[in-house]
Design an enzyme around this catalytic site. Structure first.
Site, PDB file in Angstrom:
ATOM      1  N   HIS A 164     -77.938   4.371  59.758  1.00 18.44           N
ATOM      2  CA  HIS A 164     -79.367   4.082  59.674  1.00 18.44           C
ATOM      3  C   HIS A 164     -79.690   3.027  58.632  1.00 18.44           C
ATOM      4  O   HIS A 164     -80.864   2.699  58.424  1.00 18.44           O
ATOM      5  CB  HIS A 164     -80.138   5.364  59.338  1.00 18.44           C
ATOM      6  CG  HIS A 164     -80.065   5.745  57.898  1.00 18.44           C
ATOM      7  ND1 HIS A 164     -78.896   6.168  57.304  1.00 18.44           N
ATOM      8  CD2 HIS A 164     -81.005   5.751  56.927  1.00 18.44           C
ATOM      9  CE1 HIS A 164     -79.131   6.429  56.023  1.00 18.44           C
ATOM     10  NE2 HIS A 164     -80.394   6.176  55.774  1.00 18.44           N
ATOM     11  N   HIS A 171     -83.239  -0.775  56.387  1.00 16.21           N
ATOM     12  CA  HIS A 171     -83.268   0.691  56.404  1.00 16.21           C
ATOM     13  C   HIS A 171     -84.101   1.141  57.592  1.00 16.21           C
ATOM     14  O   HIS A 171     -85.297   0.861  57.672  1.00 16.21           O
ATOM     15  CB  HIS A 171     -83.863   1.223  55.103  1.00 16.21           C
ATOM     16  CG  HIS A 171     -83.676   2.694  54.903  1.00 16.21           C
ATOM     17  ND1 HIS A 171     -84.423   3.627  55.563  1.00 16.21           N
ATOM     18  CD2 HIS A 171     -82.811   3.388  54.119  1.00 16.21           C
ATOM     19  CE1 HIS A 171     -84.045   4.837  55.184  1.00 16.21           C
ATOM     20  NE2 HIS A 171     -83.067   4.718  54.317  1.00 16.21           N
TER      21      HIS A 171
END
Length: 266
Positions: free
Chosen positions: A169, A184
């Site tokens: 992620h 992110h």
């Protein structure tokens, strides 16, 4: 200290490597002490110092002792080991492109002016509008956030990946012009442990602007109760005279969204 680990993990520890392993060791020793002392929790709760609110009252003193042990051991070991060894990733100039070839002049800070491009398609918003205080306060650096409409993430510049993770992620890479960029995906999506995420790259890989880094399932992220907002942050903002993101607008992959300006040197 309050259990928000990502700024330290992605901004420092994984990037420098040795503080990450020292932290693991210190936490392991502290956890062993708490285990032998019979520390018990009464529910799931926050991490860090404020984690005591989820601990059985009789166990709180030993829990706090474990916290102190982990902090002290990690600090001392990192300080002693790190004094003569700083594995800060060097400015990447090993991709065959010289400063003269791309018509730039490196500054004393090791950075130069650069445009960063949208890694995802969606609605760009200001970091201050995001629902995570670490990002919205620009604690990790300046940048923008994008509410994605397509679950694909691409490299926003030429550079080298210096951090990837198993949860797929987040990516950190160093651009050829010296910017350290954190991508992110989502807020607290590390909790999904990679479910709904895939990656096409690995740590240390050289990438070009527009290369596919990975995919993510927006609907699955939201179904799990998380925001899918993608953060694009220049973590070494202090190395630049200015980092300017675009105002709120719809963006597509490959569109310039952040401009970095290097300090002027004589």
């Amino acid at each position: 200290m309050l259990g928000i680990t990502e700024p330290a993990m992605f901004g420092v520890n994984l990037k420098l490597k040795f503080p990450f392993f020292i932290g693991l060791g210190a936490a392991g020793i502290a956890s062993t002490i708490m285990g032998f002392a019979g520390v018990r929790g009464v529910s799931l709760g926050p991490a860090g110092i404020i984690g005591f609110i989820a601990i059985k009252p009789a166990s709180i003193p030993m829990f706090m002792l474990g916290i102190v042990v982990s902090f002290v051991l990690a600090f001392l070991a990192t300080y002693v080991y790190g004094r003569g060894r700083m594995d800060v990733p060097a400015n990447v100039a090993s991709t065959g492109t010289t400063a003269q070839e791309i018509n730039i002049v490196k500054t004393s800070e090791g950075v130069s002016d650069e445009a960063l491009y949208a890694p995802v398609t969606g609605q760009a918003i200001q970091l201050s509008e995001t629902k995570d205080k670490v990002f919205s306060s620009e604690l990790m650096g300046k940048g923008i956030a994008i509410e994605p409409t397509i679950g694909e993430i691409y490299a926003p510049a030429d550079g080298t990946l210096i951090v990837t993770n198993d949860s797929k992620h987040a990516y950190v890479f160093l651009t050829n012009n010296g910017a350290e960029v954190l991508l992110h995906i989502g807020i607290d999506t590390v909790q999904m442990a990679g479910e709904g995420f895939s990656t096409q790259v690995k740590q240390g890989q050289v990438v070009k602007k527009g290369d596919l880094l990975g995919t993510f399932d927006i609907s699955k992220i939201k179904a799990n109760g998380y925001e899918a907002t993608v953060m694009v942050i220049v973590t070494n903002t202090m190395s630049f005279a200015e980092v300017q993101g675009i105002d709120n607008q719809t963006v597509t992959v490959g569109q310039a969204v952040i401009q970095t300006t290097a300090p002027v040197t004589k």
